[in-house]
Every structure is written in structure tokens, then in C-alpha cells.
Design a protein around this motif. Sequence first.
Motif, PDB file in Angstrom:
ATOM      1  N   MET A   1       0.848  -1.190   0.000  1.00 11.25           N
ATOM      2  CA  MET A   1       0.000   0.000   0.000  1.00 11.25           C
ATOM      3  C   MET A   1       0.889   1.248   0.000  1.00 11.25           C
ATOM      4  SD  MET A   1      -2.934   1.154   2.738  1.00 11.25           S
ATOM      5  CE  MET A   1      -3.909  -0.328   2.472  1.00 11.25           C
ATOM      6  N   ARG A  44      -4.254   8.386   2.290  1.00 10.61           N
ATOM      7  CA  ARG A  44      -5.438   7.840   2.954  1.00 10.61           C
ATOM      8  C   ARG A  44      -5.858   8.724   4.125  1.00 10.61           C
ATOM      9  NH1 ARG A  44      -7.070   2.977   1.021  1.00 10.61           N
ATOM     10  NH2 ARG A  44      -5.655   2.099  -0.526  1.00 10.61           N
ATOM     11  N   GLN A 214     -13.262  -6.457  -8.541  1.00 15.18           N
ATOM     12  CA  GLN A 214     -13.435  -6.911  -7.169  1.00 15.18           C
ATOM     13  C   GLN A 214     -14.279  -8.184  -7.191  1.00 15.18           C
ATOM     14  OE1 GLN A 214     -15.816  -5.010  -3.729  1.00 15.18           O
ATOM     15  NE2 GLN A 214     -13.774  -4.153  -3.458  1.00 15.18           N
ATOM     16  N   TYR A 226     -15.348  -0.419  -0.866  1.00 13.59           N
ATOM     17  CA  TYR A 226     -13.967   0.054  -0.859  1.00 13.59           C
ATOM     18  C   TYR A 226     -13.792   1.032   0.287  1.00 13.59           C
ATOM     19  CZ  TYR A 226     -13.891  -1.724  -5.653  1.00 13.59           C
ATOM     20  OH  TYR A 226     -13.984  -2.531  -6.772  1.00 13.59           O
ATOM     21  N   GLU A 227     -12.585   1.107   0.816  1.00  9.65           N
ATOM     22  CA  GLU A 227     -12.263   2.144   1.791  1.00  9.65           C
ATOM     23  C   GLU A 227     -12.114   3.478   1.079  1.00  9.65           C
ATOM     24  OE1 GLU A 227      -8.518   3.380   4.677  1.00  9.65           O
ATOM     25  OE2 GLU A 227      -8.873   1.259   4.226  1.00  9.65           O
ATOM     26  N   ASP A 232      -7.686   2.254  -3.501  1.00  8.45           N
ATOM     27  CA  ASP A 232      -7.775   0.790  -3.404  1.00  8.45           C
ATOM     28  C   ASP A 232      -7.541   0.137  -4.760  1.00  8.45           C
ATOM     29  OD1 ASP A 232      -8.363   1.223  -0.770  1.00  8.45           O
ATOM     30  OD2 ASP A 232     -10.449   0.549  -0.880  1.00  8.45           O
ATOM     31  N   SER A 236      -4.364  -2.207  -5.834  1.00  7.64           N
ATOM     32  CA  SER A 236      -4.605  -3.539  -6.381  1.00  7.64           C
ATOM     33  C   SER A 236      -3.893  -3.724  -7.715  1.00  7.64           C
ATOM     34  CB  SER A 236      -6.106  -3.768  -6.554  1.00  7.64           C
ATOM     35  OG  SER A 236      -6.360  -5.050  -7.108  1.00  7.64           O
TER      36      SER A 236
END
Length: 349
Positions: A1, A44, A214, A226-227, A232, A236
Motif C-alpha cells: 500500500m 489515505r 473486485q 472500498y475504503e 484501493d 490492487s
Amino acid sequence: MAEVYLRPMGILHGAEARAAIASGVAVPLAGGPAAFSLAQILARDEAKNKVIEIGGLTSTSDAILKERLQALMAPRAPVAGLDFSRPLVMGIVNVTPDSFSDGGEFADSAEAIRQGRALAAAGADILDIGGESTRPFSQGTDLDEERQRVIPVIEALRDTGVPISIDTRKSSMMIEAVSAGAAIVNDVSALTYDAASPDAVARLQVPVILMHSQGPPETMQVDPTYEHVLLDVYDSLAGHIARAEEAGINRGTIIADPGIGFGKTHLHNMQLMAGLSLFHGLGVPLLLGASRKGFIGTITGEKEARHRISGSVSAAMAGMQQGIQMVRVHDVRETVQALAVWFRLNDPR
């Protein structure tokens, strides 16, 4: 991340891009004809988000930001002999009886071949041939059936002079399609559906499109969450690219697709479309596949996918405005015309 992300803003095209680069107020975007003068720093922790002018970014001492900036600026390698001096148009040839977009109109091989030739004549740069529908809740197609659908079409269209992409999740189909004349692999599962696919693509040494989804088609639209959808999906795709490289796939042959409509709600799709330029930070060419999709129908009220042509062209142009290198479309003639006019208006020379 990733800890920090850069999204190009103030994107310019044509004569304006060249003038801005020459005056030092912008830098090239992905080594192509576009440029950007601003960048949004995303994290984030949204309290850290801010917009910075390109001068402040190019002079930064922050090693991470310098690395992110270089990924945004670096030229992208040609794909199947095609460079990115302008956006490329990929024409869709669905050899399926249950496609969401054309209702099996080209399920017969002869019809699919005629359609492929028509798309090539209309100006398609690539023909994407698929024999398995991946619409929401679809159940997949047997390998033998998929083979019978696509191989005759690939063999018949390889003399068009237009590179062929095989849209499949199966390693055996990838191998057979390339042997039959395909030059690109397009996998909506990003080489995760079939464990043998990464090794197969590495051995084939052809460009590969890694798309974000997803979950598989059977379940991807069951409460996708999703956050932070932009970050995200970015993380990915970065992971898929890293795993492809670990399998021996050359990074210069990888193309990324954020997967509009694949495990996303309408709001997710809108957020991705608005923030597409973020994905240039992956350092690979980007493909946008928004043609005739449900979010266009939600916006316009048009329930029939085949009647979403104008909305699809608008979505493609929105991607081009953000510097996307490739658009995957059903309506090639209309998209090529729109691109030609847009390109000329941006650069009358």
C-alpha cells in the motif's frame, strides 16, 4: 500500500501542452502528447491532501514524490508496434450469445468476422476478440466452447493488418489465440483466474492488459465496497503489476485497466472516471473500457446498452482528456471521428 499518491491535474493537450512544457510551467504526461501543470497529492489520511504546482514538485527534495513524478512523466513503450503519439482505439468483437452490450449480435463466427473487418475499416487500432461474457452474474464458458468461438475469428482477421487482442481468463486460450494470430492478451482477472496464466504470458512475450475487478463476474456486483475506491484500485493494480513482473513479464509490455463496472457501484464508477489520471502513476499505459456500460444508462436513463453510443463517446473523450492511452469501445467509427476532431481542435497545426 503506497503512502502517498500523485494525480496529474491541469492536463493540457496539443499546442498548449508544447507551449507549457517549453515555458517550464508543465511537464510531459507519460512521455506522450499531453502535459500537466499541477498535481494533487493524495493520501489515505485526507488531511494530508493538497495540490502543488509543477515547479514545486520538480524541485522537491522528497524522494518518494520524486519517484512518483518520474513514473508520471516516463514514456510508455509501444504496444504491438503501436506508439502513443495519440490515443489508440480498441474495437470490441464479442463472439458470445449473451453479451450485455450487443445481445449476441455477433455470436456467429461469420458475423463476428464481418464485424471485425468493419471495425478495422472504421479505424480501429486493435481488435479485441472475446468468446466469454464477463457481464455481472455470468457463469463463465467452457474452454472448448470458447475456443470454437474465437479461433476461427482470429484466423480470419489476422490479415487485416490490425493487431488482435484475445479477451480471455484462461491460459490455454491465451496460448492458442497467440498461435492463431493474436498479439495481445486482455485478462479481466489480471492473470488471477488461472494460476498458469502469468507463466503463459511470460513465455508468450506479448503485451498483457491487467484489469481490476473486485471478485469474479458471478459475484462482483454483490455489494462491492472500498475504503477509498481510487486508492484501493490503484494499490490492487500495482500489486498485479508487481506479481506479473515476478512471473517474468516485462513491465514494458503491461497495460493497466481500472475496470469500470467490474465490482463497482455507480458512485465508484463516477469516482474512478473523475480520477482516472491518478493511474498514470503506475508507470504503464492505461486502457479505459467504459463503452455502453451501466453507469451511462444510469446517467442518461437509456436502458438499452446498444443505444448508449453518444454517452459512450463522451466517456471515451473524458478519458482522453485525462491522458488515457487506449479506449476500448463498441462504436469505433463514432469514437474515431470524435478523436480526430478533438485532436485537431487541440492542435490546429
